[in-house]
Design a protein around this motif. Structure first.
Motif, PDB file in Angstrom:
ATOM      1  N   ASP A  20       0.742  -1.099  -0.088  1.00 44.71           N
ATOM      2  CA  ASP A  20      -0.037   0.069  -0.005  1.00 44.71           C
ATOM      3  C   ASP A  20       0.771   1.254  -0.042  1.00 44.71           C
ATOM      4  O   ASP A  20       0.252   2.345   0.166  1.00 44.71           O
ATOM      5  N   THR A  21       2.110   1.046  -0.180  1.00 40.71           N
ATOM      6  CA  THR A  21       2.909   2.285  -0.157  1.00 40.71           C
ATOM      7  C   THR A  21       2.837   3.379  -1.205  1.00 40.71           C
ATOM      8  O   THR A  21       2.874   2.650  -2.272  1.00 40.71           O
ATOM      9  N   PRO A  22       2.468   4.526  -1.003  1.00 44.50           N
ATOM     10  CA  PRO A  22       2.142   5.395  -2.275  1.00 44.50           C
ATOM     11  C   PRO A  22       3.582   5.680  -3.062  1.00 44.50           C
ATOM     12  O   PRO A  22       4.662   5.451  -2.632  1.00 44.50           O
ATOM     13  N   PHE A  23       3.373   5.870  -4.410  1.00 48.51           N
ATOM     14  CA  PHE A  23       4.398   6.196  -5.370  1.00 48.51           C
ATOM     15  C   PHE A  23       5.363   7.171  -4.904  1.00 48.51           C
ATOM     16  O   PHE A  23       6.542   7.045  -4.750  1.00 48.51           O
ATOM     17  N   THR A  24       4.861   8.150  -4.321  1.00 46.94           N
ATOM     18  CA  THR A  24       5.679   9.342  -3.726  1.00 46.94           C
ATOM     19  C   THR A  24       6.867   8.844  -2.497  1.00 46.94           C
ATOM     20  O   THR A  24       7.897   9.203  -2.542  1.00 46.94           O
ATOM     21  N   GLU A  25       6.124   8.200  -1.510  1.00 47.79           N
ATOM     22  CA  GLU A  25       6.861   7.676  -0.587  1.00 47.79           C
ATOM     23  C   GLU A  25       8.093   6.619  -1.125  1.00 47.79           C
ATOM     24  O   GLU A  25       9.104   6.600  -0.572  1.00 47.79           O
ATOM     25  N   ILE A  26       7.753   5.899  -1.925  1.00 47.96           N
ATOM     26  CA  ILE A  26       8.578   4.923  -2.502  1.00 47.96           C
ATOM     27  C   ILE A  26       9.825   5.803  -3.406  1.00 47.96           C
ATOM     28  O   ILE A  26      11.005   5.469  -2.936  1.00 47.96           O
ATOM     29  N   ALA A  27       9.487   6.761  -4.138  1.00 51.52           N
ATOM     30  CA  ALA A  27      10.470   7.575  -4.906  1.00 51.52           C
ATOM     31  C   ALA A  27      11.290   8.243  -3.382  1.00 51.52           C
ATOM     32  O   ALA A  27      12.748   8.181  -3.636  1.00 51.52           O
ATOM     33  N   ASP A  28      10.842   8.447  -2.691  1.00 50.36           N
ATOM     34  CA  ASP A  28      11.499   9.481  -1.463  1.00 50.36           C
ATOM     35  C   ASP A  28      12.409   8.414  -0.707  1.00 50.36           C
ATOM     36  O   ASP A  28      13.654   8.756  -0.505  1.00 50.36           O
ATOM     37  N   ALA A  29      12.045   6.902  -0.501  1.00 49.72           N
ATOM     38  CA  ALA A  29      12.881   6.223   0.083  1.00 49.72           C
ATOM     39  C   ALA A  29      14.078   6.107  -0.691  1.00 49.72           C
ATOM     40  O   ALA A  29      15.142   5.686  -0.320  1.00 49.72           O
ATOM     41  N   MET A  30      13.938   5.684  -1.992  1.00 49.64           N
ATOM     42  CA  MET A  30      15.041   5.199  -2.969  1.00 49.64           C
ATOM     43  C   MET A  30      15.848   6.520  -3.037  1.00 49.64           C
ATOM     44  O   MET A  30      17.286   6.334  -3.028  1.00 49.64           O
ATOM     45  N   ALA A  31      15.419   7.718  -3.182  1.00 47.04           N
ATOM     46  CA  ALA A  31      16.357   8.924  -3.175  1.00 47.04           C
ATOM     47  C   ALA A  31      17.105   9.000  -1.583  1.00 47.04           C
ATOM     48  O   ALA A  31      18.292   9.179  -1.854  1.00 47.04           O
ATOM     49  N   GLU A  32      16.309   8.890  -0.685  1.00 45.58           N
ATOM     50  CA  GLU A  32      17.201   8.839   0.518  1.00 45.58           C
ATOM     51  C   GLU A  32      18.149   8.052   0.841  1.00 45.58           C
ATOM     52  O   GLU A  32      19.225   8.262   1.452  1.00 45.58           O
ATOM     53  N   HIS A  33      17.764   6.897   0.440  1.00 43.39           N
ATOM     54  CA  HIS A  33      18.912   5.671   0.785  1.00 43.39           C
ATOM     55  C   HIS A  33      19.905   5.531  -0.433  1.00 43.39           C
ATOM     56  O   HIS A  33      20.617   4.555  -0.282  1.00 43.39           O
ATOM     57  N   ARG A  34      19.577   6.196  -1.373  1.00 44.05           N
ATOM     58  CA  ARG A  34      20.377   5.952  -2.801  1.00 44.05           C
ATOM     59  C   ARG A  34      20.341   4.708  -3.353  1.00 44.05           C
ATOM     60  O   ARG A  34      21.408   3.989  -3.331  1.00 44.05           O
ATOM     61  N   ILE A  35      19.373   3.980  -3.241  1.00 43.79           N
ATOM     62  CA  ILE A  35      19.196   2.727  -3.691  1.00 43.79           C
ATOM     63  C   ILE A  35      18.484   2.569  -5.045  1.00 43.79           C
ATOM     64  O   ILE A  35      17.564   3.661  -5.491  1.00 43.79           O
ATOM     65  N   SER A  36      18.460   1.415  -5.836  1.00 42.83           N
ATOM     66  CA  SER A  36      17.642   1.364  -7.134  1.00 42.83           C
ATOM     67  C   SER A  36      16.376   0.565  -6.976  1.00 42.83           C
ATOM     68  O   SER A  36      15.683   0.360  -8.131  1.00 42.83           O
ATOM     69  N   ALA A  37      16.148  -0.182  -6.040  1.00 41.51           N
ATOM     70  CA  ALA A  37      14.950  -1.067  -5.785  1.00 41.51           C
ATOM     71  C   ALA A  37      14.650  -1.115  -4.573  1.00 41.51           C
ATOM     72  O   ALA A  37      15.576  -1.003  -3.477  1.00 41.51           O
TER      73      ALA A  37
END
Length: 226
Positions: A20-37
Motif C-alpha cells: 500500500d506504500t504510495p508512489f511518492t513515498e517509494i520515490a523518497d525512500a529510494m532517493a534518501e537511501h540512494r538505492i535502485s530498488a
C-alpha cells in the motif's frame, strides 16, 4: 579455492515497502537511501514483488498521452506498461513474481542472473524469508582485492595445493588484477589448466601466460614399430 557467495557481499539491512506504500513515498525512500530498488512485503512479511527505478521512471515515459497506434500485441504490452506507470502504490507498480537468489549462490552466478534479466539488484531469500538484497556494485566488490592477496591465493591454492607444482618453477606476478605467469612446467597440457584455474581466482581481471614446458604431451602418441 574459497569462493565468495551472495551472503558474503549482500546488504543485510534492507529498505522495504508494503503493497500500500504510495508512489511518492517509494520515490523518497529510494532517493534518501540512494538505492535502485525496494522489495515489496505483504502483511505477513512475505516478499511479493519489487519496485525499481525503471518502474518509477515509466510514469515519465507514458505521461504524454496514448502515443501512436501500434500492432495489437504491442498495444497490449503498452497498455499493461501504461497501467503500471499510472499506478498509485507499490501493488500496482511492482514487478512480480520476483527473481531472487539464495545467500549461498556464488557471486559469479548471481552476476549472470542480474545480467540475464537486466536487473541492478535482486532480493536474497533464505527459507522463504527476505535475508538481504544484492546489487551489481556488491558483486563487483570481489575485484577490490589487493594484488598481493591474489598472488598468494594463486600460489598457495592453485599451484601448490591443487596442481602440486613448484612455485620456484612457475612465477606469479600480479599487477592491477592482471596475472603474469612465467617459468616452466613439465607437460604442455598443464599450461591451459594453470591459466584456467588462475583466471577463476576471485579478483583476477586477465591472465598473461609466458610458460615453457619440458615435453609436449598434447600430440599423437608415438609407438615403436614392431
Amino acid at each position: 579455492m574459497k569462493r565468495r557467495t551472495v551472503g558474503d557481499v549482500m546488504t543485510r539491512t534492507v529498505v522495504t515497502v508494503s503493497e500500500d506504500t504510495p508512489f511518492t513515498e517509494i520515490a523518497d525512500a529510494m532517493a534518501e537511501h540512494r538505492i535502485s530498488a525496494v522489495p515489496v512485503m505483504d502483511d505477513d512479511g512475505r516478499l511479493t514483488g519489487i519496485v525499481t527505478e525503471a518502474d518509477l521512471l515509466r510514469r515519465e515515459e507514458y505521461g504524454g498521452g496514448a502515443g501512436p497506434r501500434r500492432p495489437r500485441l504491442l498495444r497490449r504490452a503498452q497498455d499493461e506498461a501504461r497501467a503500471r506507470a499510472t499506478a498509485a502504490d507499490a501493488r500496482g507498480l511492482m514487478s512480480a513474481p520476483v527473481v531472487t537468489v539464495a545467500p549461498g549462490t556464488p557471486v559469479a552466478e548471481a552476476a549472470r542472473v542480474l545480467n540475464a534479466h537486466g536487473f541492478k539488484a535482486a532480493p536474497v531469500v533464505r527459507d522463504g524469508r527476505l535475508a538481504g538484497i544484492v546489487a551489481r556494485r556488491d558483486l563487483l566488490s570481489v575485484f577490490h582485492r589487493s594484488d598481493d592477496d591474489i598472488r598468494d591465493e594463486i600460489i598457495d591454492d592453485v599451484l601448490v595445493s591443487r596442481l602440486w607444482l613448484d612455485p620456484a618453477e612457475v612465477h606469479v606476478r600480479v599487477q592491477e588484477g592482471v596475472v603474469h605467469l612465467t617459468g616452466r612446467v613439465e607437460q604442455k597440457s598443464l599450461i591451459p589448466i594453470v591459466v584456467r584455474m588462475a583466471a577463476a581466482t576471485e579478483g583476477v581481471v586477465d591472465v598473461v601466460p609466458t610458460l615453457g614446458y619440458d615435453y609436449d604431451d598434447t600430440g599423437p602418441a608415438l609407438h615403436p614399430r614392431a
